[in-house]
Structures are given as structure tokens and as C-alpha cells.
Design a protein around this motif. Structure first.
Motif, PDB file in Angstrom:
ATOM      1  N   ARG A  14      23.566  42.649 -44.814  1.00  0.00           N
ATOM      2  CA  ARG A  14      24.600  42.531 -45.833  1.00  0.00           C
ATOM      3  C   ARG A  14      24.078  41.881 -47.104  1.00  0.00           C
ATOM      4  NH1 ARG A  14      28.377  45.261 -47.086  1.00  0.00           N
ATOM      5  NH2 ARG A  14      30.016  43.748 -47.382  1.00  0.00           N
ATOM      6  N   PHE A  15      22.969  41.140 -47.001  1.00  0.00           N
ATOM      7  CA  PHE A  15      22.357  40.584 -48.204  1.00  0.00           C
ATOM      8  C   PHE A  15      22.091  41.701 -49.208  1.00  0.00           C
ATOM      9  CE2 PHE A  15      18.583  39.676 -50.734  1.00  0.00           C
ATOM     10  CZ  PHE A  15      18.949  38.484 -51.341  1.00  0.00           C
ATOM     11  N   TYR A  16      21.668  42.870 -48.715  1.00  0.00           N
ATOM     12  CA  TYR A  16      21.373  44.020 -49.575  1.00  0.00           C
ATOM     13  C   TYR A  16      22.620  44.857 -49.859  1.00  0.00           C
ATOM     14  CZ  TYR A  16      16.782  42.581 -48.055  1.00  0.00           C
ATOM     15  OH  TYR A  16      15.666  41.832 -47.775  1.00  0.00           O
ATOM     16  N   SER A  17      23.308  45.259 -48.809  1.00  0.00           N
ATOM     17  CA  SER A  17      24.429  46.191 -48.981  1.00  0.00           C
ATOM     18  C   SER A  17      25.616  45.575 -49.714  1.00  0.00           C
ATOM     19  CB  SER A  17      24.869  46.755 -47.633  1.00  0.00           C
ATOM     20  OG  SER A  17      25.289  45.720 -46.759  1.00  0.00           O
ATOM     21  N   LYS A  18      25.832  44.282 -49.576  1.00  0.00           N
ATOM     22  CA  LYS A  18      26.967  43.636 -50.241  1.00  0.00           C
ATOM     23  C   LYS A  18      26.868  43.746 -51.760  1.00  0.00           C
ATOM     24  CE  LYS A  18      29.837  39.539 -49.927  1.00  0.00           C
ATOM     25  NZ  LYS A  18      31.044  40.314 -49.759  1.00  0.00           N
ATOM     26  N   ARG A  19      25.647  43.861 -52.283  1.00  0.00           N
ATOM     27  CA  ARG A  19      25.457  43.980 -53.727  1.00  0.00           C
ATOM     28  C   ARG A  19      26.127  45.238 -54.292  1.00  0.00           C
ATOM     29  NH1 ARG A  19      24.194  39.530 -52.263  1.00  0.00           N
ATOM     30  NH2 ARG A  19      22.291  38.439 -52.788  1.00  0.00           N
ATOM     31  N   LEU A  20      26.238  46.266 -53.465  1.00  0.00           N
ATOM     32  CA  LEU A  20      26.883  47.502 -53.912  1.00  0.00           C
ATOM     33  C   LEU A  20      28.352  47.281 -54.258  1.00  0.00           C
ATOM     34  CD1 LEU A  20      25.367  50.101 -51.425  1.00  0.00           C
ATOM     35  CD2 LEU A  20      24.722  49.724 -53.807  1.00  0.00           C
ATOM     36  N   GLU A  21      28.950  46.230 -53.701  1.00  0.00           N
ATOM     37  CA  GLU A  21      30.354  45.941 -53.973  1.00  0.00           C
ATOM     38  C   GLU A  21      30.581  45.474 -55.412  1.00  0.00           C
ATOM     39  OE1 GLU A  21      31.640  43.283 -50.855  1.00  0.00           O
ATOM     40  OE2 GLU A  21      31.172  44.769 -49.318  1.00  0.00           O
ATOM     41  N   GLN A  22      29.511  45.185 -56.145  1.00  0.00           N
ATOM     42  CA  GLN A  22      29.620  44.804 -57.551  1.00  0.00           C
ATOM     43  C   GLN A  22      29.919  46.017 -58.435  1.00  0.00           C
ATOM     44  OE1 GLN A  22      25.639  43.018 -57.615  1.00  0.00           O
ATOM     45  NE2 GLN A  22      26.606  41.090 -58.183  1.00  0.00           N
ATOM     46  N   LEU A  23      29.741  47.209 -57.885  1.00  0.00           N
ATOM     47  CA  LEU A  23      29.938  48.435 -58.657  1.00  0.00           C
ATOM     48  C   LEU A  23      31.379  48.927 -58.546  1.00  0.00           C
ATOM     49  CD1 LEU A  23      26.645  50.239 -57.609  1.00  0.00           C
ATOM     50  CD2 LEU A  23      27.105  49.035 -59.754  1.00  0.00           C
ATOM     51  N   SER A  24      31.922  49.342 -59.681  1.00  0.00           N
ATOM     52  CA  SER A  24      33.291  49.862 -59.731  1.00  0.00           C
ATOM     53  C   SER A  24      33.293  51.289 -60.254  1.00  0.00           C
ATOM     54  CB  SER A  24      34.138  48.998 -60.677  1.00  0.00           C
ATOM     55  OG  SER A  24      34.187  47.675 -60.233  1.00  0.00           O
ATOM     56  N   GLU A  25      34.345  52.013 -59.950  1.00  0.00           N
ATOM     57  CA  GLU A  25      34.490  53.384 -60.418  1.00  0.00           C
ATOM     58  C   GLU A  25      34.285  53.444 -61.938  1.00  0.00           C
ATOM     59  OE1 GLU A  25      37.843  56.907 -60.456  1.00  0.00           O
ATOM     60  OE2 GLU A  25      37.955  55.339 -58.925  1.00  0.00           O
ATOM     61  N   GLY A  26      33.444  54.382 -62.371  1.00  0.00           N
ATOM     62  CA  GLY A  26      33.157  54.577 -63.789  1.00  0.00           C
ATOM     63  C   GLY A  26      31.957  53.805 -64.298  1.00  0.00           C
ATOM     64  N   ASP A  27      31.453  52.836 -63.535  1.00  0.00           N
ATOM     65  CA  ASP A  27      30.280  52.078 -63.978  1.00  0.00           C
ATOM     66  C   ASP A  27      29.066  52.992 -64.118  1.00  0.00           C
ATOM     67  OD1 ASP A  27      31.649  49.674 -63.967  1.00  0.00           O
ATOM     68  OD2 ASP A  27      30.711  48.911 -62.117  1.00  0.00           O
ATOM     69  N   PRO A  28      28.286  52.805 -65.182  1.00  0.00           N
ATOM     70  CA  PRO A  28      27.037  53.554 -65.305  1.00  0.00           C
ATOM     71  C   PRO A  28      25.982  52.958 -64.370  1.00  0.00           C
ATOM     72  CG  PRO A  28      27.275  52.072 -67.155  1.00  0.00           C
ATOM     73  CD  PRO A  28      28.534  51.947 -66.330  1.00  0.00           C
ATOM     74  N   VAL A  29      25.135  53.821 -63.809  1.00  0.00           N
ATOM     75  CA  VAL A  29      24.097  53.389 -62.875  1.00  0.00           C
ATOM     76  C   VAL A  29      22.795  54.099 -63.206  1.00  0.00           C
ATOM     77  CG1 VAL A  29      23.384  53.392 -60.441  1.00  0.00           C
ATOM     78  CG2 VAL A  29      25.767  52.998 -61.016  1.00  0.00           C
ATOM     79  N   TYR A  30      21.742  53.319 -63.395  1.00  0.00           N
ATOM     80  CA  TYR A  30      20.387  53.852 -63.486  1.00  0.00           C
ATOM     81  C   TYR A  30      19.675  53.491 -62.196  1.00  0.00           C
ATOM     82  CZ  TYR A  30      20.933  54.651 -68.491  1.00  0.00           C
ATOM     83  OH  TYR A  30      21.355  55.099 -69.711  1.00  0.00           O
ATOM     84  N   VAL A  31      18.982  54.446 -61.597  1.00  0.00           N
ATOM     85  CA  VAL A  31      18.298  54.208 -60.334  1.00  0.00           C
ATOM     86  C   VAL A  31      16.799  54.109 -60.589  1.00  0.00           C
ATOM     87  CG1 VAL A  31      17.823  55.127 -58.032  1.00  0.00           C
ATOM     88  CG2 VAL A  31      20.094  55.389 -59.041  1.00  0.00           C
TER      89      VAL A  31
END
Length: 132
Positions: A14-31
């Protein structure tokens, strides 16, 4: 799979996966692919969900999708270790062999971080189009 089906993922703690919860619908993401460069730009379509519960745009689950890398469905009964998935509407993606970078480009080992480096933001806007 992530490019084809429209998602990003993190797991094995969860140390890694919980960070994904910071993202909201419509947020821009660069990978960013470590050691290679930036490989994609998109916008969040759906918030983080357990890999076993994530629904693709076409209504299928990941298990029904015929993934090339089905290991993303590991630890289905362990919410601490399983992967979590965020739906992404890709604007532009590249194969790893065509990753984009430059000397001094900002890169961070965190699963999610806020990009603020002006040179990197300018570079990404030029390479991938609209963004942050």
C-alpha cells in the motif's frame, strides 16, 4: 496492457498503491519509465480501484480482457499487496524504445508526484501536447 486498455497501476504494498489515490478524474498524468524517459500522457478517467474490481471502458474486468501480463491480478485476496488501477484516457503514448527525455529532465521514483520543473513541463508540452 496499460496503453491498450487505458490504465496505470501500482502494487506490491500500500506504500506504493495508496499514492494512486491522490489522482482525481480529469487530472493530467505523464508516465515516466525509469531509466528510459516519458512514455505517455493522458487524463484520469476513473479513480483508483482494486485490480479485481477495475472496469475497463468497454465494461469488462481486467480478468476478462485477455491481458498479455495477467500477473497484474496477483494477490486477489490481499488488499495490502494487490495492484490498484487508475483508468486513463490516453492522449499520446509511446513504446519504451521511443521514450522522450533530455539531460536534466525531472524524474522521481514516487508513484505520483506533482511536476513543477519548468524545463521538464515545457519539454513535455512540446512532446506530448496539452498538459499541466
Amino acid at each position: 496492457d496499460m496503453r491498450k486498455f487505458g490504465f496505470i497501476a501500482a502494487g506490491y504494498g500500500r506504500f506504493y498503491s495508496k499514492r494512486l489515490e491522490q489522482l482525481s478524474e480529469g487530472d493530467p498524468v505523464y508516465v515516466y519509465q525509469k531509466g528510459c524517459g516519458y512514455i505517455g500522457f493522458g487524463k484520469v478517467r476513473s479513480p483508483a480501484a482494486r485490480s479485481s474490481e477495475f472496469i475497463l471502458k468497454d465494461g469488462r474486468t481486467l480478468a476478462e480482457a485477455g491481458l498479455k501480463q495477467p500477473a497484474i491480478l496477483h494477490d486477489p485476496d490481499n488488499p495490502e499487496m494487490m495492484d490498484y488501477i487508475v483508468g486513463i484516457d490516453w492522449v499520446k503514448t509511446l513504446p519504451i524504445s521511443e521514450a522522450k527525455t533530455f539531460t536534466g529532465a525531472f524524474a522521481n521514483q514516487n508513484v505520483v508526484c506533482k511536476l513543477r520543473d519548468p524545463a521538464t513541463l515545457e519539454f513535455l508540452a512540446k512532446e506530448f501536447g496539452e498538459g499541466i
